[in-house]
Design a protein around this motif. Structure first.
Motif, PDB file in Angstrom:
ATOM      1  N   GLU A  78       0.871  -1.182   0.000  1.00 31.20           N
ATOM      2  CA  GLU A  78       0.000   0.000   0.000  1.00 31.20           C
ATOM      3  C   GLU A  78       0.900   1.222   0.000  1.00 31.20           C
ATOM      4  N   ARG A  79       0.612   2.178  -0.853  1.00 33.18           N
ATOM      5  CA  ARG A  79       1.507   3.336  -0.952  1.00 33.18           C
ATOM      6  C   ARG A  79       1.498   4.136   0.350  1.00 33.18           C
ATOM      7  N   ASN A  80       2.677   4.473   0.835  1.00 30.80           N
ATOM      8  CA  ASN A  80       2.769   5.107   2.157  1.00 30.80           C
ATOM      9  C   ASN A  80       3.793   6.236   2.206  1.00 30.80           C
ATOM     10  N   PHE A  81       4.702   6.315   1.237  1.00 34.43           N
ATOM     11  CA  PHE A  81       5.700   7.393   1.094  1.00 34.43           C
ATOM     12  C   PHE A  81       6.790   7.378   2.169  1.00 34.43           C
ATOM     13  N   LEU A  82       6.744   6.468   3.109  1.00 35.61           N
ATOM     14  CA  LEU A  82       7.723   6.460   4.204  1.00 35.61           C
ATOM     15  C   LEU A  82       9.121   6.185   3.656  1.00 35.61           C
ATOM     16  N   GLY A  83       9.974   7.211   3.642  1.00 36.10           N
ATOM     17  CA  GLY A  83      11.360   7.049   3.232  1.00 36.10           C
ATOM     18  C   GLY A  83      11.585   6.922   1.747  1.00 36.10           C
ATOM     19  N   GLY A  84      10.532   6.987   0.946  1.00 35.13           N
ATOM     20  CA  GLY A  84      10.665   6.734  -0.480  1.00 35.13           C
ATOM     21  C   GLY A  84      11.342   7.858  -1.244  1.00 35.13           C
ATOM     22  N   THR A  85      11.916   7.495  -2.396  1.00 39.04           N
ATOM     23  CA  THR A  85      12.408   8.481  -3.356  1.00 39.04           C
ATOM     24  C   THR A  85      11.230   8.798  -4.270  1.00 39.04           C
ATOM     25  N   VAL A  86      10.541   9.893  -3.970  1.00 38.41           N
ATOM     26  CA  VAL A  86       9.253  10.187  -4.608  1.00 38.41           C
ATOM     27  C   VAL A  86       9.463  11.125  -5.791  1.00 38.41           C
ATOM     28  N   GLY A  87       9.081  10.688  -6.977  1.00 32.22           N
ATOM     29  CA  GLY A  87       9.235  11.476  -8.182  1.00 32.22           C
ATOM     30  C   GLY A  87       8.280  10.974  -9.274  1.00 32.22           C
TER      31      GLY A  87
END
Length: 328
Positions: free
Chosen positions: A61-70
């Protein structure tokens, strides 16, 4: 110094791996090749960032925790980029706006290689993002690097290049808590201005001086002083969800708890803060609640309009974002 990795699962025919970097002081960092994600920062065994219960949870599930978001981390008004007379349309996945790159780079599986020396342990992660993916023009190659040294410096570098004119404004989306909660932390920011936002989270008033506002973190203060205030901007976003324009002084940010300190330097022009306002102990993030951590996203601030010259890359122009976090 030590480097290692373990395969924990597979997705879409690719291996999912958890990578470990360890220095001689006992500090250990865990990174996932899913989303080039910073999963854990362990200081004396205590996690300095918000992490899910297991590596397997990150791809559920998408959560953005620590991700390289682009390719773009923040919002784009109407999902549109106007270049000359041409308007490019991105997916409108946040009401009428675009956010977090659509099905972004934090949801993709990166290739990686490890390198270890007496001075540092590091992992290099690579992703090819094809032309037209999520509506973005240009074949783009991304290269993320995490490095850990014996002074407890964890550095993050993201390089990218596209073969066409495109827009690019990614961010590392780690939530820091230094083993406590955001409400317990003291924050200092080298920022004289912040950007007020509208109901959609996009800036709508230009820059505003932080002086005599709850957004003045120049001398350092408890984050709770802002969260507990009756400021209309805090109430509008249920907490901090605002870009701060850096004044060029380093460090850009200092975060302190009762036991730990994190000093952050970056070459980004702004830091976007977000105090985990939406978390409520549900889904894969059932171990995380509101205000349990804070992001310090090094990026360009979101634009008010759709002419995005500040984040436009020319063909084969190199993008380079640098961040260093020192933990003590």
């Amino acid at each position: 110094m030590k480097t290692s990795f373990r395969k924990y699962s597979r997705k879409n025919g690719q291996d999912l791996c958890e990578i470990s970097l360890e220095n001689n002081q006992g500090m250990k960092v865990k990174i996932l090749n899913y989303g080039a994600t910073l999963e854990k920062v362990l200081l004396d065994g205590e996690d300095m960032i918000l992490s899910l219960n297991s590596p397997e949870d990150y791809s559920k599930e998408r959560n953005f925790l620590g991700g390289t978001v682009g390719r773009i981390c923040g919002r784009v008004r109407l999902g549109q980029w106007k270049h000359g007379n041409q308007i490019y349309q991105l997916p409108q996945n946040d009401g009428e706006n675009h956010i977090h790159g659509g099905i972004g780079t934090d949801m993709k599986i990166w290739n990686f290689k490890l390198k270890n020396s007496e001075q540092e342990s590091r992992v290099d992660l690579f992703l090819f993002d094809p032309d037209g993916d999520n509506g973005y023009p240009g074949n783009m190659k991304l290269h993320a690097t995490y490095k850990l040294d014996n002074e407890n410096n964890l550095s993050y570098k993201l390089e990218a290049v596209s073969d066409q004119l495109t827009i690019f404004n990614p961010a590392n989306h780690t939530y820091f808590n230094l083993g406590e909660r955001a409400t317990d932390l003291k924050l200092q920011l080298a920022a004289d201005y912040y950007l007020p936002v509208g109901t959609d989270g996009l800036p709508n008033q230009g820059m505003k001086n932080v002086e005599n506002t709850v957004f003045d973190f120049r001398q350092g203060k408890k984050i709770s002083a802002a969260l507990d205030s009756d400021d209309s901007q805090i109430n509008l976003r249920n907490g901090l969800d605002h870009p701060f324009i850096l004044n060029g002084m380093q460090p850009a940010a200092v975060l302190s708890s009762n036991k730990h300190k994190m000093i952050m330097t970056t070459n980004a022009p702004a830091i976007v803060t977000y105090t985990a306002n939406h978390f409520n102990h549900t889904g894969v993030a059932n171990n995380i609640g509101q205000y349990d951590g804070i992001t310090l996203e090094a990026q360009y601030p979101p634009a008010e309009g759709i002419e995005l010259g500040e984040i436009t890359l020319l063909p084969f122009e190199k993008f380079e974002r640098k961040i260093n976090w020192n933990f003590s």
